[in-house]
Design an enzyme around this catalytic site. Structure first.
Site, PDB file in Angstrom:
ATOM      1  N   CYS A   2       0.846  -1.060  -0.036  1.00 48.95           N
ATOM      2  CA  CYS A   2       0.027  -0.003   0.151  1.00 48.95           C
ATOM      3  C   CYS A   2       1.027   1.282  -0.111  1.00 48.95           C
ATOM      4  O   CYS A   2       1.980   1.118   0.473  1.00 48.95           O
ATOM      5  CB  CYS A   2      -1.071   0.016   1.239  1.00 48.95           C
ATOM      6  N   ARG A  27       1.373   1.796  -5.842  1.00 49.84           N
ATOM      7  CA  ARG A  27       1.741   0.915  -4.760  1.00 49.84           C
ATOM      8  C   ARG A  27       0.021   0.264  -4.536  1.00 49.84           C
ATOM      9  O   ARG A  27       0.167  -0.852  -3.913  1.00 49.84           O
ATOM     10  CB  ARG A  27       2.322   1.473  -3.703  1.00 49.84           C
ATOM     11  N   TRP A  73      -3.686  -1.707  -1.273  1.00 51.76           N
ATOM     12  CA  TRP A  73      -3.629  -3.208  -2.202  1.00 51.76           C
ATOM     13  C   TRP A  73      -4.101  -3.851  -1.293  1.00 51.76           C
ATOM     14  O   TRP A  73      -3.455  -4.355  -0.203  1.00 51.76           O
ATOM     15  CB  TRP A  73      -2.379  -3.337  -2.866  1.00 51.76           C
ATOM     16  N   ASN A  99       0.874  -0.013   5.956  1.00 52.35           N
ATOM     17  CA  ASN A  99       1.485  -1.041   4.904  1.00 52.35           C
ATOM     18  C   ASN A  99       1.805  -2.059   5.676  1.00 52.35           C
ATOM     19  O   ASN A  99       2.659  -2.112   6.311  1.00 52.35           O
ATOM     20  CB  ASN A  99       2.062  -0.128   4.082  1.00 52.35           C
ATOM     21  N   GLY A 100       1.421  -3.131   5.082  1.00 48.68           N
ATOM     22  CA  GLY A 100       2.120  -4.517   5.614  1.00 48.68           C
ATOM     23  C   GLY A 100       1.048  -5.386   6.131  1.00 48.68           C
ATOM     24  O   GLY A 100      -0.210  -5.380   5.818  1.00 48.68           O
ATOM     25  N   GLU A 485      10.429 -13.271 -19.811  1.00 49.59           N
ATOM     26  CA  GLU A 485      10.211 -11.735 -19.346  1.00 49.59           C
ATOM     27  C   GLU A 485       9.176 -11.243 -20.482  1.00 49.59           C
ATOM     28  O   GLU A 485       8.372 -10.248 -20.091  1.00 49.59           O
ATOM     29  CB  GLU A 485      11.449 -10.813 -19.321  1.00 49.59           C
ATOM     30  N   LYS A 489       5.562  -9.934 -19.215  1.00 53.40           N
ATOM     31  CA  LYS A 489       5.032  -8.243 -19.702  1.00 53.40           C
ATOM     32  C   LYS A 489       3.655  -8.414 -20.029  1.00 53.40           C
ATOM     33  O   LYS A 489       2.783  -7.543 -19.827  1.00 53.40           O
ATOM     34  CB  LYS A 489       5.999  -7.752 -20.657  1.00 53.40           C
ATOM     35  N   GLU A 492       0.999  -9.239 -17.627  1.00 51.43           N
ATOM     36  CA  GLU A 492       0.894  -8.473 -16.498  1.00 51.43           C
ATOM     37  C   GLU A 492      -0.118  -7.326 -16.745  1.00 51.43           C
ATOM     38  O   GLU A 492      -0.890  -6.934 -16.001  1.00 51.43           O
ATOM     39  CB  GLU A 492       2.170  -7.800 -16.058  1.00 51.43           C
ATOM     40  N   HIS A 508       8.664 -30.863 -26.167  1.00 55.50           N
ATOM     41  CA  HIS A 508       8.219 -31.645 -24.917  1.00 55.50           C
ATOM     42  C   HIS A 508       6.925 -31.122 -24.103  1.00 55.50           C
ATOM     43  O   HIS A 508       6.777 -31.278 -23.033  1.00 55.50           O
ATOM     44  CB  HIS A 508       9.375 -31.456 -23.820  1.00 55.50           C
ATOM     45  N   LYS A 607       3.203  -2.381  -7.287  1.00 61.29           N
ATOM     46  CA  LYS A 607       4.890  -2.195  -7.638  1.00 61.29           C
ATOM     47  C   LYS A 607       5.496  -2.832  -6.690  1.00 61.29           C
ATOM     48  O   LYS A 607       6.474  -3.556  -7.201  1.00 61.29           O
ATOM     49  CB  LYS A 607       5.044  -0.667  -7.800  1.00 61.29           C
TER      50      LYS A 607
END
Length: 612
Positions: A2, A27, A73, A99-100, A485, A489, A492, A508, A607
């Site tokens: 957050c 965040r 968040w 936050n936590g 990567e 992207k 996301e 495979h 983030k």
């Protein structure tokens, strides 16, 4: 996870707090809220984004020169108006932002319920503010002491700010495992999860360490003590961040701006560390630990998400150039599987924010086993920077877009510099090859600039594939992590399912998925295992798959096979990841925009992952 912001001083607090929330919205953006004090403690909050909060309360009384604000968040409790922060205490005379995660909130809540407390939300945070008030009332102590005692009962992570109607000239802040920075202005103080809400007002900051509590008065100096009641002297640092770095500068999204900043951010990450003409690679932050790296049994790289992909590139670099065995670990798995760690291991921890909870926990585990810890992060004064024995900052500048772009290429740049430096000192590569690679590395910013010129081509390709449901990304050698990567992207920010795979592993399993509706992105640059990748392309085409190929400029072989071709400048194999990742970032960006997705704030993501 957050974003929290607080203000006390002569200004109206509300505009400062709201501007801070917008800068911290990367965040978390499930809900937002603000508490202001002007005689009475007023609290407003809502489900949704910061703009929803602003619209909802524009006709309310927003006066006051002290206040706290939060963008969430969700962890405990679904995103809604009730679970949004700030939270009142039972008497509504205290308010908190957090936050936590309070891990033992269940047992604390049960005890408070037995004492008659009624909870309105499903959050762990409300438990904490009720506990603080309970201690204040029953033990007859002041607010600072009540917060300190309460935090000694808490298990978990927190960055908190508390405001009291009965103490209108003071804010109380504390942290453990979640970031918190205090800005010291002219007769004013700001508190935030990172420096972005602060930089406009002051360059002077104090970073709280874990289990530290700050008393921030309207008049006078801040005081810091530990939750064990030991006084500490505040250490004031200077911010290097520039205000322009956290604004869009004419770009429609932060992500696109940050993609286009990569020639500069890569160059900044090399500046002062690379002199190709003199054959010098020097990273001052790790110079005292280079012997440890040269003589270590192995390197363990711990990271999460995109940073983990950078670590995979680092594995190729260290093993190829410095001939050091490397293992790359998800920090979240590493910390829970009782790993074998030797005292002569070197652990490299990679994190954009420097606050990733799992990576921090992995660091503490490795330190307890006697390993040497080197950090690579982007935020000066962050928890990982302080927890490691040594390290290097990436100098990418603030990255606001949730999907990491320039931080990734900056991390790979630092790993390349480290590997080259150690390889040269160990004598594991010839001097001619060493000088050749330094010269090549010097040219990477210009080649990234050239790679950005494919934007219009990618725009047209994106129009064709914006509505597909699946993508497959293939690469071999150094390009395998880039396939991972690229797929990440796309997932996301566009919410299209995508998988990255080693090209040789396609046979495979994933080959069963290939048909005329399956786009396959293949990184097929003319280095390393090029001939093998060409064979993999032929296998896809034989099954009517659609090939989007990233190729070296002038390649006519793959052009004759692929349905769509994206050219990048010719680059030495070990540096191809820095260049080949650029078109993949642009592809994900344009597809997401065309699908109407929120590029900078993709759903369910934040983030900085500061909780498990």
């Amino acid at each position: 996870m957050c974003g929290i912001v607080g203000y006390i001083g002569p200004r109206d607090a509300y505009p400062v707090l709201m501007k801070g929330l917008y800068r911290l919205e990367y965040r978390g953006y499930d809900s937002a809220g603000v508490a202001l004090m002007d005689g009475n403690l007023k609290l407003y909050k809502t489900h949704g984004k910061v703009s929803d909060l602003e619209n909802k309360i524009k006709n309310q009384d927003l006066s006051g020169t002290i206040g706290i604000a939060h963008t969430r968040w969700a962890t405990h409790g679904e995103p809604n108006d009730v679970n949004a922060h700030p939270h009142f205490s039972h008497s509504r005379r205290l308010a908190i932002i957090h936050n936590g995660i309070i891990e033992n909130y269940g047992s604390l809540k049960k005890e408070l319920v037995n004492r008659g407390y009624v909870f309105k939300s499903k959050t762990d945070t409300e438990v904490l503010i009720h506990l603080i008030e309970d201690i204040q009332v029953n033990e007859k102590v002041d607010l600072v002491e009540a917060v300190r005692i309460a935090l000694n009962h808490v298990i978990g992570a927190y960055a908190i700010v508390v405001v009291s109607q009965d103490d209108p000239d003071k804010l109380i802040a504390a942290k453990k495992g979640s970031p918190l920075v205090i800005g010291i202005g002219e007769k004013e103080f700001l508190i935030a999860s990172d420096a972005s809400p602060i930089v406009e007002y002051t360059k002077n900051v104090v970073y709280l360490d874990d289990e530290e509590l700050a008393i921030i008065p309207r008049h006078g100096r801040i005081k810091i003590k530990t939750i064990k009641n030991k006084d500490k002297t505040p250490y004031i640092q200077q911010l290097e961040m520039q205000l322009s770095a956290i604004e869009k500068s004419g770009f429609p999204h932060f992500m696109l701006k940050e993609i286009y900043e990569q020639p500069r951010s890569i160059k900044d990450s090399m500046r002062g560390r690379l002199n190709s003409a003199k054959g010098i690679v020097s990273l001052g932050g790790i110079i005292d630990y280079e012997q440890k790296l040269m003589n270590c049994r192995r390197v363990l790289i711990v990271a999460c998400g995109t940073s983990w992909h950078a670590g995979l590139v680092g594995e190729y670099l260290f093993e190829d150039l410095a001939r050091i065995p490397v293992e790359v670990e998800y920090a979240s798995e590493f910390r829970y599987r009782n790993p074998v760690i030797y005292e002569d291991d070197v652990v490299i921890a990679i994190s954009q924010s420097g606050e990733t909870a799992d990576t921090l926990a992995a660091i503490e585990l490795a330190k307890a086993k006697g390993a040497t810890i080197i950090g690579i992060c982007n935020v000066v004064g962050s928890s990982i920077a302080r927890a490691t024995h040594a390290g290097s900052y990436t100098h990418a500048g603030p990255e606001i877009g949730v999907a990491s772009t320039k931080a990734f290429t900056a991390q790979v740049t630092i790993l390349a510099l480290m590997a080259l430096s150690i390889a040269n000192k160990k004598g594991t590569i010839p001097k001619t090859r060493f000088f050749q690679l330094l010269s090549e590395m010097d040219s990477i910013p210009a080649k990234v600039e050239k790679a950005l010129e494919v934007n219009d081509t990618i725009l047209e390709i994106s129009k064709i594939f914006k509505d597909v449901r699946n993508f497959l990304y293939l690469g071999r050698g150094y390009n395998f992590p880039i396939a991972l990567e690229g797929a990440l992207k796309l997932k996301e920010i566009s919410y299209i399912h995508a998988e990255g795979y080693p090209a040789a592993e396609m046979k495979h399993g994933p080959i069963a998925l290939i048909d005329e509706e399956m786009p396959v992105v293949v990184i097929a640059t003319k280095k390393g295992t090029y001939d093998k990748v060409v064979s993999n392309i032929q296998e896809v085409k034989a099954r009517k798959g659609i090939i989007i190929a990233i190729v070296t400029e002038g390649d006519e072989v793959v052009r004759g096979m692929a349905d769509y071709v994206i050219e990048i400048p010719e680059t030495d194999e070990i540096f191809v990841p820095l260049v080949a990742t650029i078109p993949l970032q642009l592809l994900s960006y344009h597809i997401a925009v065309m699908r109407g997705c929120n590029v900078d704030q993709p759903r369910n993501l934040a983030k900085s992952v500061t909780v498990e």
